[in-house]
Design an enzyme around this catalytic site. Structure first.
Site, short mmCIF file in Angstrom:
data_model
loop_
_atom_site.label_atom_id
_atom_site.label_comp_id
_atom_site.label_asym_id
_atom_site.label_seq_id
_atom_site.Cartn_x
_atom_site.Cartn_y
_atom_site.Cartn_z
N ASP A 1 -2.39 -0.92 10.69
CA ASP A 1 -2.79 -1.08 9.46
C ASP A 1 -3.65 -2.02 8.44
O ASP A 1 -3.98 -2.67 7.45
CB ASP A 1 -0.99 -1.44 8.48
CG ASP A 1 -0.87 -0.31 8.37
OD1 ASP A 1 -1.62 1.03 9.03
OD2 ASP A 1 0.44 -0.22 7.98
N LYS B 1 0.77 -0.57 0.33
CA LYS B 1 -0.05 0.04 -0.31
C LYS B 1 1.06 0.84 -0.19
O LYS B 1 1.95 1.02 0.33
CB LYS B 1 -0.64 0.08 0.88
CG LYS B 1 -0.79 -0.27 2.53
CD LYS B 1 0.17 1.40 3.06
CE LYS B 1 0.58 0.96 4.64
NZ LYS B 1 1.84 2.67 4.73
N GLY C 1 10.10 -2.94 6.08
CA GLY C 1 10.50 -1.88 7.17
C GLY C 1 10.90 -0.47 6.41
O GLY C 1 11.23 0.66 6.55
N SER D 1 1.83 -6.44 7.69
CA SER D 1 0.18 -6.14 7.45
C SER D 1 -0.74 -7.12 6.71
O SER D 1 -2.01 -7.73 6.87
CB SER D 1 -0.62 -4.55 7.34
OG SER D 1 0.72 -4.37 8.81
N GLY E 1 7.77 1.15 5.31
CA GLY E 1 6.03 1.73 4.75
C GLY E 1 5.27 1.88 3.93
O GLY E 1 4.05 2.16 3.62
N LEU E 2 4.90 0.34 3.46
CA LEU E 2 4.88 -0.31 2.24
C LEU E 2 3.68 -0.96 2.76
O LEU E 2 2.45 -1.88 1.91
CB LEU E 2 5.04 -1.15 0.91
CG LEU E 2 6.26 0.12 0.46
CD1 LEU E 2 6.74 -0.81 -0.75
CD2 LEU E 2 4.91 1.31 -0.21
#
Length: 305
Positions: A147, A20, A107, A114, A109-110
């Site tokens: 998330d 994401k 690690g 999650s 931020g994508l």
């Protein structure tokens, strides 16, 4: 129910778990439960991990294998915890084998961890024929991580609270997205600490963002002027390379460029595929991972033979 692409073979599901990006990420006040309240517009993209989930009706325990040795394969892995949660809630005595092929940078931020967890949870709900509603899965997903509920509901949504309040919407006129991940990761907890230290007050949510919560669709053109990430100003000082990547994406013709989540990936949004491909070529030697992606727009658990 989900936006996973899956192939079922008896007691096995082969799935793709998408990454994401955060087109907007506002970090608001700290909540009584210790989480920060967030307001984010999230979009799934077609950079994916491969997940295979097998159920052995005569077995017991959970086994997880991963092609990336950096990831834990026990209770420290979010996908493992998702499987444990489903089996415990369902009160089933079965064996579960999970195979993860990591392609989403770790690690970064994508949301790879999650997404893997949401995929495993939904795969087991399907394989065990539990009949959980989407509302129940979102509630259980919130207990795994902030998330994870988005990856149950997506592929495009306004996410609020600590991740459990989700308002789906459709992004019209999709763009090409270039993901640039430098050779370092950023720990989420540390990033929140830097943000808290860097600001003296929380800027209220703008009326234009508040309006999105009641809309069913939005165009990329309308979003361009709304894109922001509160973590950028806090992290630029510690990681100047992130700012340089953002400037490079804009120089290559991106309509907008932004940090995703708490980093370390920076993405650029492009109207034309050719310009996006040129940006990939230009940035290949300046980052650990550069990928061309499109928004993930499918919905429903797609079963294929």
């Amino acid at each position: 129910m989900t936006f996973r692409s899956a192939v079922r073979d008896g007691t096995t599901l082969h799935c793709r778990a998408p990454a994401k990006i955060n087109l907007v990420l506002r970090v608001l006040d700290c909540l009584p439960n210790g989480y920060h309240e967030i307001w984010s517009l999230m979009q799934a993209v077609d950079v994916t991990d491969e997940i295979i989930v097998r159920v052995d009706p005569n077995g017991s325990g959970i086994s997880l294998r991963c092609n990336d040795p950096r990831l834990p394969i026990g209770a420290g892995n979010l996908a493992y915890r998702a499987a444990h949660m489903v089996i415990e809630k369902a009160d089933r005595q079965v064996g579960v084998q999970i195979d993860v092929v990591k392609r989403i940078p770790i690690g970064a931020g994508l949301g790879g961890g999650s997404s893997d967890a949401a995929t495993v949870m939904m795969a087991l709900v399907n394989l065990l024929e539990l009949g959980w509603s989407e509302e129940m899965m979102i509630r259980e997903a919130a207990g795994l991580g902030s998330d994870v509920p988005f990856f149950v509901k997506g592929p495009s949504a306004v996410v609020r609270g600590w991740g459990q309040e989700i308002h789906p919407l459709t992004l019209k006129n999709p763009r090409w997205v270039v993901l640039v991940t430098p050779p370092f990761s950023i720990q989420t907890g540390w990033a929140y600490l830097q943000l808290d230290r860097a600001r003296s007050a929380v800027t209220p949510l703008s009326p234009r963002l508040t309006e999105l919560q009641s809309q069913s669709e939005v165009t990329w053109d309308a979003l361009r002027g709304l894109m922001e990430n509160d973590f950028e100003s806090a992290l630029w000082f510690h990681y100047p390379d992130l700012r340089r990547i953002k400037v490079a994406l804009l120089d290559e013709g991106a309509e907008a460029a932004l940090l995703s989540g708490s980093g370390s990936t920076v993405f650029g949004v492009f109207t034309e595929r050719e310009r996006a491909e040129q940006a990939v070529r230009a940035l290949k030697g300046r980052a650990a991972h550069v990928a061309l992606a499109r928004p993930w727009i499918a919905s429903g658990l797609e079963m294929r033979d």
